[in-house]
Write an enzyme that holds these catalytic residues in place. Sequence first.
Site: not given
Length: 281
Positions: A171, A144, A21, A175
Amino acid sequence: MPAELPLKNQVALITGGNVGIGRVTAMELARSGVQVVIAGRSRERTQPVLDAMAALPGAPAPLFLPLDLASLHSVRACAAQFLALSLPLHLLINNAGLAGARGLTEDGFEMAFGVNHLGHFLLTQLLLPTLQQAPAARVVTVSSRAHKRTPGIDWDALRRPTQTRTGIREYAVSKLANLLFSAELGRRLAGTKVSTYSLHPGVVDTEIWRVVPQWVRPLLRLRGLITPEEGAQTTLHCALRAPASESGLYYADCRPTRPARNGRDMALAQELWQRSEAWTR
Ligand SMILES: NC(=O)c1ccc[n+]([C@@H]2O[C@H](COP(=O)([O-])OP(=O)(O)OC[C@H]3O[C@@H](n4cnc5c(N)ncnc54)[C@H](OP(=O)(O)O)[C@@H]3O)[C@@H](O)[C@H]2O)c1
């Protein structure tokens, strides 16, 4: 939709702009005439993007700065190198991230939290005075929707090596931290010329899950993947078009989106901020 911001003579620093990205975001910014500084772990792996940007007609010369977000020493060195360039800064894009990597950072933080949140927290603090000197500036942090997958932040776990086999829970915490950081930064900068945005880019076909165990990968693919070009659109929207009045908000599909309850918990955001400040002092 608000008009695109004027981009001539603008400078953007993006973390992790060599692949995925970040690569598309960096290229699109350069195509718009922004001078792009990519901060990342490997000049060699970034060189193809730097060459592609330099080949764009009329594009300002792109720059590379070494940055390993798993080392606060490296974050400080990167910020110092940027400041030594005496460039203005209009856009800071906290894009780099890892998922599934396990262990501790150089400074003793759980790997995903240390890289995805704490390194970016410190980088932003160090570059904030320069952002504040610009007529208008933005901090865009790639979070996210995985932030929804954690019931909260276990502070003690942040000082231990990654506990789960897949790293997915850690994770999710990192986020959530990205989102809370951006919201709290927006609150602190309310009424100034610096606005902040966090976002979910979509579920994107990149290398982010390269280190999760083999058996998990097909499950991730089941959710349907979009291309990195599609995945960069919400970052670009936040960087170039989102109104300053929406500072502090969380975006998905180029629109402000309501985060999960923890993502709206401003007491949690303030506690994260205070702890992050103490950890990076
Ligand atoms: N892909 C998705 O479905 C998805 C969904 C939601 C959110 N996101 C978020 O989108 C962002 C970009 O991810 P991506 O999907 O484009 O993944 P990617 O292709 O794996 O790119 C990740 C980037 O982060 C860099 N990075 C990793 N660890 C680093 C470290 N210690 N120091 C400096 N840079 C580091 C990588 O650099 P190296 O080349 O050196 O490894 C790479 O440039 C991440 O924040 C991710 O959490 C992605």
